[in-house]
Design a protein around this motif. Structure first.
Motif, PDB file in Angstrom:
ATOM      1  N   MET A   1     -42.340 -60.189   0.516  1.00 46.44           N
ATOM      2  CA  MET A   1     -43.599 -60.777   0.153  1.00 46.44           C
ATOM      3  C   MET A   1     -44.419 -61.047   1.423  1.00 46.44           C
ATOM      4  SD  MET A   1     -44.213 -63.914  -2.370  1.00 46.44           S
ATOM      5  CE  MET A   1     -45.028 -65.295  -1.653  1.00 46.44           C
ATOM      6  N   VAL A   2     -45.662 -60.667   1.405  1.00 46.05           N
ATOM      7  CA  VAL A   2     -46.562 -60.823   2.549  1.00 46.05           C
ATOM      8  C   VAL A   2     -46.841 -62.311   2.796  1.00 46.05           C
ATOM      9  CG1 VAL A   2     -48.839 -60.271   3.466  1.00 46.05           C
ATOM     10  CG2 VAL A   2     -47.641 -58.600   2.039  1.00 46.05           C
ATOM     11  N   VAL A   3     -46.722 -62.719   4.047  1.00 48.39           N
ATOM     12  CA  VAL A   3     -47.016 -64.093   4.443  1.00 48.39           C
ATOM     13  C   VAL A   3     -48.369 -64.084   5.164  1.00 48.39           C
ATOM     14  CG1 VAL A   3     -46.246 -66.084   5.781  1.00 48.39           C
ATOM     15  CG2 VAL A   3     -44.553 -64.601   4.686  1.00 48.39           C
ATOM     16  N   TRP A   4     -49.390 -64.588   4.494  1.00 43.71           N
ATOM     17  CA  TRP A   4     -50.746 -64.624   5.045  1.00 43.71           C
ATOM     18  C   TRP A   4     -50.888 -65.808   5.969  1.00 43.71           C
ATOM     19  CZ3 TRP A   4     -53.454 -60.341   3.988  1.00 43.71           C
ATOM     20  CH2 TRP A   4     -53.036 -59.587   2.893  1.00 43.71           C
ATOM     21  N   PRO A   5     -51.757 -65.760   6.974  1.00 38.28           N
ATOM     22  CA  PRO A   5     -52.692 -64.705   7.334  1.00 38.28           C
ATOM     23  C   PRO A   5     -51.993 -63.525   7.988  1.00 38.28           C
ATOM     24  CG  PRO A   5     -52.850 -66.487   8.917  1.00 38.28           C
ATOM     25  CD  PRO A   5     -51.883 -66.926   7.842  1.00 38.28           C
ATOM     26  N   CYS A   6     -52.753 -62.416   8.081  1.00 38.99           N
ATOM     27  CA  CYS A   6     -52.233 -61.168   8.628  1.00 38.99           C
ATOM     28  C   CYS A   6     -53.239 -60.547   9.578  1.00 38.99           C
ATOM     29  CB  CYS A   6     -51.971 -60.174   7.499  1.00 38.99           C
ATOM     30  SG  CYS A   6     -50.719 -60.673   6.312  1.00 38.99           S
ATOM     31  N   LEU A   7     -52.761 -59.543  10.296  1.00 42.69           N
ATOM     32  CA  LEU A   7     -53.624 -58.729  11.142  1.00 42.69           C
ATOM     33  C   LEU A   7     -53.552 -57.293  10.663  1.00 42.69           C
ATOM     34  CD1 LEU A   7     -52.606 -60.061  14.677  1.00 42.69           C
ATOM     35  CD2 LEU A   7     -54.606 -60.696  13.334  1.00 42.69           C
ATOM     36  N   LEU A   8     -54.693 -56.632  10.616  1.00 40.44           N
ATOM     37  CA  LEU A   8     -54.762 -55.217  10.270  1.00 40.44           C
ATOM     38  C   LEU A   8     -54.930 -54.440  11.560  1.00 40.44           C
ATOM     39  CD1 LEU A   8     -55.159 -52.784   8.332  1.00 40.44           C
ATOM     40  CD2 LEU A   8     -57.582 -53.407   8.248  1.00 40.44           C
ATOM     41  N   THR A   9     -54.082 -53.456  11.772  1.00 40.11           N
ATOM     42  CA  THR A   9     -54.194 -52.592  12.933  1.00 40.11           C
ATOM     43  C   THR A   9     -54.392 -51.161  12.456  1.00 40.11           C
ATOM     44  OG1 THR A   9     -53.144 -51.858  14.988  1.00 40.11           O
ATOM     45  CG2 THR A   9     -51.676 -52.439  13.193  1.00 40.11           C
ATOM     46  N   THR A  44     -45.037 -63.456   9.945  1.00 40.59           N
ATOM     47  CA  THR A  44     -43.649 -63.457  10.398  1.00 40.59           C
ATOM     48  C   THR A  44     -43.361 -62.274  11.306  1.00 40.59           C
ATOM     49  OG1 THR A  44     -42.774 -62.147   8.557  1.00 40.59           O
ATOM     50  CG2 THR A  44     -42.931 -64.545   8.225  1.00 40.59           C
ATOM     51  N   GLY A  45     -44.344 -61.372  11.451  1.00 44.14           N
ATOM     52  CA  GLY A  45     -44.153 -60.162  12.246  1.00 44.14           C
ATOM     53  C   GLY A  45     -43.787 -58.949  11.405  1.00 44.14           C
ATOM     54  N   GLN A  46     -43.542 -59.175  10.121  1.00 43.51           N
ATOM     55  CA  GLN A  46     -43.192 -58.070   9.223  1.00 43.51           C
ATOM     56  C   GLN A  46     -44.393 -57.139   9.058  1.00 43.51           C
ATOM     57  OE1 GLN A  46     -40.094 -57.294   7.729  1.00 43.51           O
ATOM     58  NE2 GLN A  46     -41.272 -55.419   7.463  1.00 43.51           N
ATOM     59  N   CYS A  47     -44.139 -55.839   9.120  1.00 45.91           N
ATOM     60  CA  CYS A  47     -45.203 -54.848   8.975  1.00 45.91           C
ATOM     61  C   CYS A  47     -45.186 -54.266   7.569  1.00 45.91           C
ATOM     62  CB  CYS A  47     -45.028 -53.729   9.990  1.00 45.91           C
ATOM     63  SG  CYS A  47     -45.199 -54.307  11.688  1.00 45.91           S
ATOM     64  N   TYR A  48     -46.379 -54.001   7.061  1.00 45.61           N
ATOM     65  CA  TYR A  48     -46.556 -53.428   5.728  1.00 45.61           C
ATOM     66  C   TYR A  48     -47.467 -52.213   5.826  1.00 45.61           C
ATOM     67  CZ  TYR A  48     -44.543 -57.725   3.956  1.00 45.61           C
ATOM     68  OH  TYR A  48     -43.690 -58.770   3.695  1.00 45.61           O
ATOM     69  N   LEU A  49     -47.032 -51.126   5.246  1.00 44.83           N
ATOM     70  CA  LEU A  49     -47.846 -49.920   5.186  1.00 44.83           C
ATOM     71  C   LEU A  49     -48.799 -50.039   4.009  1.00 44.83           C
ATOM     72  CD1 LEU A  49     -45.016 -47.368   5.969  1.00 44.83           C
ATOM     73  CD2 LEU A  49     -46.675 -48.366   7.557  1.00 44.83           C
ATOM     74  N   ASN A  55     -52.170 -51.011  -2.291  1.00 49.50           N
ATOM     75  CA  ASN A  55     -50.890 -51.691  -2.423  1.00 49.50           C
ATOM     76  C   ASN A  55     -50.217 -51.690  -1.063  1.00 49.50           C
ATOM     77  OD1 ASN A  55     -50.988 -52.334  -5.146  1.00 49.50           O
ATOM     78  ND2 ASN A  55     -50.130 -50.368  -5.758  1.00 49.50           N
ATOM     79  N   LEU A  56     -49.513 -52.747  -0.770  1.00 43.81           N
ATOM     80  CA  LEU A  56     -48.776 -52.865   0.485  1.00 43.81           C
ATOM     81  C   LEU A  56     -47.293 -52.716   0.217  1.00 43.81           C
ATOM     82  CD1 LEU A  56     -50.603 -56.001   1.942  1.00 43.81           C
ATOM     83  CD2 LEU A  56     -50.947 -53.624   2.593  1.00 43.81           C
ATOM     84  N   TYR A  57     -46.615 -51.960   1.079  1.00 44.59           N
ATOM     85  CA  TYR A  57     -45.167 -51.920   0.942  1.00 44.59           C
ATOM     86  C   TYR A  57     -44.525 -52.147   2.300  1.00 44.59           C
ATOM     87  CZ  TYR A  57     -45.410 -46.956   2.262  1.00 44.59           C
ATOM     88  OH  TYR A  57     -45.660 -45.769   2.914  1.00 44.59           O
ATOM     89  N   GLN A  58     -43.468 -52.924   2.265  1.00 46.68           N
ATOM     90  CA  GLN A  58     -42.791 -53.371   3.473  1.00 46.68           C
ATOM     91  C   GLN A  58     -42.175 -52.204   4.211  1.00 46.68           C
ATOM     92  OE1 GLN A  58     -40.356 -56.818   2.848  1.00 46.68           O
ATOM     93  NE2 GLN A  58     -39.108 -56.401   4.647  1.00 46.68           N
ATOM     94  N   SER A  59     -42.458 -52.137   5.520  1.00 51.69           N
ATOM     95  CA  SER A  59     -41.838 -51.106   6.350  1.00 51.69           C
ATOM     96  C   SER A  59     -40.572 -51.687   6.972  1.00 51.69           C
ATOM     97  CB  SER A  59     -42.801 -50.636   7.434  1.00 51.69           C
ATOM     98  OG  SER A  59     -42.897 -51.591   8.470  1.00 51.69           O
ATOM     99  N   GLU A  60     -39.864 -50.858   7.691  1.00 51.36           N
ATOM    100  CA  GLU A  60     -38.664 -51.323   8.378  1.00 51.36           C
ATOM    101  C   GLU A  60     -39.012 -52.055   9.667  1.00 51.36           C
ATOM    102  OE1 GLU A  60     -35.948 -48.102   8.933  1.00 51.36           O
ATOM    103  OE2 GLU A  60     -36.005 -47.545   6.819  1.00 51.36           O
ATOM    104  N   GLN A  61     -40.249 -51.938  10.108  1.00 54.15           N
ATOM    105  CA  GLN A  61     -40.682 -52.510  11.373  1.00 54.15           C
ATOM    106  C   GLN A  61     -41.031 -53.990  11.230  1.00 54.15           C
ATOM    107  OE1 GLN A  61     -44.188 -50.658  12.990  1.00 54.15           O
ATOM    108  NE2 GLN A  61     -43.720 -51.325  15.050  1.00 54.15           N
ATOM    109  N   CYS A  62     -40.465 -54.785  12.120  1.00 49.63           N
ATOM    110  CA  CYS A  62     -40.800 -56.204  12.222  1.00 49.63           C
ATOM    111  C   CYS A  62     -41.037 -56.483  13.699  1.00 49.63           C
ATOM    112  CB  CYS A  62     -39.667 -57.068  11.675  1.00 49.63           C
ATOM    113  SG  CYS A  62     -40.113 -58.817  11.562  1.00 49.63           S
ATOM    114  N   LEU A  63     -42.239 -56.955  14.025  1.00 50.54           N
ATOM    115  CA  LEU A  63     -42.619 -57.150  15.420  1.00 50.54           C
ATOM    116  C   LEU A  63     -42.224 -58.535  15.917  1.00 50.54           C
ATOM    117  CD1 LEU A  63     -46.207 -55.589  15.376  1.00 50.54           C
ATOM    118  CD2 LEU A  63     -44.028 -54.475  15.879  1.00 50.54           C
ATOM    119  N   SER A  64     -41.861 -58.583  17.177  1.00 54.84           N
ATOM    120  CA  SER A  64     -41.532 -59.856  17.828  1.00 54.84           C
ATOM    121  C   SER A  64     -42.819 -60.541  18.274  1.00 54.84           C
ATOM    122  CB  SER A  64     -40.646 -59.587  19.053  1.00 54.84           C
ATOM    123  OG  SER A  64     -41.407 -58.908  20.053  1.00 54.84           O
TER     124      SER A  64
END
Length: 104
Positions: A1-9, A44-49, A55-64
């Motif tokens: 589940m997406v934890v807002w706020p977020c950044l779009l890159t 949380t650093g979790q990335c979503y494609l 629709n957003l889906y969780q990727s395997e990437q989580c940024l520090s």
């Protein structure tokens, strides 16, 4: 589940877009055409494609915290308005929330 706020890159662009909540994402992104390398980073650093239907889906990437800080430094460098050595955060959440000042 997406934890807002977020950044779009967006691919090939150092500029980040701050998104306070899902409705901001829908408003900002409704007219964009996304590539496979565009993504959202949540507090949380979790990335979503991003799928074409937004629709957003969780990727395997989580940024520090350090990785998010590097992105924010690149963003600020592209604007040439802030001393990059002064940009430091204790958490990803703090880093993401620091971008809220850019909202018009």
């Amino acid at each position: 589940m997406v934890v807002w706020p977020c950044l779009l890159t967006l691919e090939g662009d150092d500029e980040l877009i701050y998104l306070a909540e899902n409705s901001d994402f829908m408003t900002e992104c409704k007219d964009l055409i996304f590539t496979d390398d565009d993504y959202i980073i949540d507090s949380t650093g979790q990335c979503y494609l991003i799928e074409p239907n937004l629709n957003l889906y969780q990727s395997e990437q989580c940024l520090s915290t350090e990785e998010v800080t590097v992105l924010i430094r690149s963003h600020e460098f592209s604007k040439a308005q802030v001393c990059l050595t002064k940009i430091y955060f204790l958490s990803v959440e703090e880093a993401v929330k620091s971008m809220a000042y850019e909202v018009k």
